[in-house]
Design a protein around this motif. Sequence first.
Motif, PDB file in Angstrom:
ATOM      1  N   LYS A 118      -4.142   0.973   7.464  1.00  0.00           N
ATOM      2  CA  LYS A 118      -3.898  -0.069   6.461  1.00  0.00           C
ATOM      3  C   LYS A 118      -2.549  -0.737   6.690  1.00  0.00           C
ATOM      4  CE  LYS A 118      -6.599   2.050   2.813  1.00  0.00           C
ATOM      5  NZ  LYS A 118      -6.699   2.509   1.435  1.00  0.00           N
ATOM      6  N   LYS A 168       0.842  -1.206   0.000  1.00  0.00           N
ATOM      7  CA  LYS A 168       0.000   0.000   0.000  1.00  0.00           C
ATOM      8  C   LYS A 168       0.874   1.252   0.000  1.00  0.00           C
ATOM      9  CE  LYS A 168      -4.058  -2.166   1.438  1.00  0.00           C
ATOM     10  NZ  LYS A 168      -5.090  -2.320   0.443  1.00  0.00           N
ATOM     11  N   GLU A 217      -7.481   2.024  -3.569  1.00  0.00           N
ATOM     12  CA  GLU A 217      -6.521   0.927  -3.682  1.00  0.00           C
ATOM     13  C   GLU A 217      -6.391   0.515  -5.138  1.00  0.00           C
ATOM     14  OE1 GLU A 217      -7.683  -3.000  -2.522  1.00  0.00           O
ATOM     15  OE2 GLU A 217      -9.764  -2.675  -3.081  1.00  0.00           O
TER      16      GLU A 217
END
Length: 434
Positions: free
Chosen positions: A149, A108, A289
């Motif tokens: 995240k 990420k 994302e």
Amino acid sequence: MLATSMRVLVIGSGGREHALVWKLRQSRLVTNIWCAPGNGGISQQAECLPADLGNSSALADLAENLRADLTVVGPEQPLVDGIADEFNHRNLRIIGPSKKWARLEGSKLFAKEFLDHHGIPTARVYGVFASAQDATEKLENLRYPVVLKADGLCGGKGVLVANSYGEAGDFVDRVLEKREFGEGGQRLLVEEALDGEELSFIVLSDGRDFVPLVPTRDHKRALDGDLGPNTGGMGAYSCDGIISDSIEAQIREGVVEPTMAALTSDVFGYRGFLYFGLMLTSAGPKVLEFNCRLGDPETQAIVARMDFDLAQVLAALAAGTLEPSRLQWKPGASVCVVIASEGYPGKYAVGKKIDGLTDVKRISGVEVFHAGTQRQGDSIIASGGRVLGVTAAGASIDAAVSLAYEAAAKIRFDGMQYRKDIGAQAGRVHAVGD
Ligand code: AMP
């Protein structure tokens, strides 16, 4: 020259892979199709072969031994591990990006840096933390909700939209102290919570050109009304007008085109499916994302609307000659309703015999894609959390939804559960940010 006959290997074992096998084997070009490892439903349409998805070299051996002309990868882990590099190295044709670009999903942080570097709209980052103490100090001073995240792959469990400091602190503890996600949770990203409707926007790219698939919307929560815990996805739908032309233009110009321009300027161009998980905010679409592959259950809804030969398109793509105009779509809508085992997404029951599948085969316009099933003699047994994806196409979203639910009502196994409101919010999406 493209092949006039094709031997195809599909990698994976879920509903997405069943949908791919179903669509690919309709092609007059496809003479042989295998799935590794596949599942009970796939085994009725392709030969299923045992496989270790963590071993790229063994998967390349398998493709070589089968003399496969094309391999299509469903799940992310083999791509993040570098399966495409292994195949490319051996001159084997594969649909999926290289290890370098699979990091858009695998990390990420990498995705965030890419987005920031190219000025593509996304949620603002508050900080990146490797230490629980540093993370909690920062979290004390933020306004909630915020989003946490885990950096790496965590089987869909690495994201929390935290509504309070207490919730955020518990998650920090699980990720950075208890190391519940292992390698995937070495670093934690904390970002702004975005408000709006979500949309899945997937494009297919050969490294130079790209073409969008029909946009879809999935339902991640377990229960009706978007309540209950997050799941791998309890349903998805696609319909004409799911977004307005002006939102579509914003997505293309503000998000997709700059992303693809950055990827195609790289010597290792992006080849395969690229999934943009978007939030349609009042300030325009923003990227939540990236996934380096198709979504599940979005794929089931997408294949139901394909009005083209997928094998032909993918063969051209693997050869670097994608022809965007070939991708034609059936007008109307499609919906996939996921039937899950009792207890899912927590600890779930397995081994239940599934009845009613033959009755459903009689309903035209419906396909049941298997996710967690096994064949035992003549019976199909539930063997996973998400078990079946009942998928229907229709002239309108209402028609597709009622057909899917008519079919779902015929299926029976002990403890089965499914949401009753998949697709019910269709038509509301384009009101946002328009
Ligand atoms: P991801 O794996 O990053 O897509 O996150 C999974 C889910 O978490 C998304 O589908 C959203 O529902 C939610 N989510 C992720 N990032 C954000 C954000 N910045 N704001 C609001 N919700 C988010």
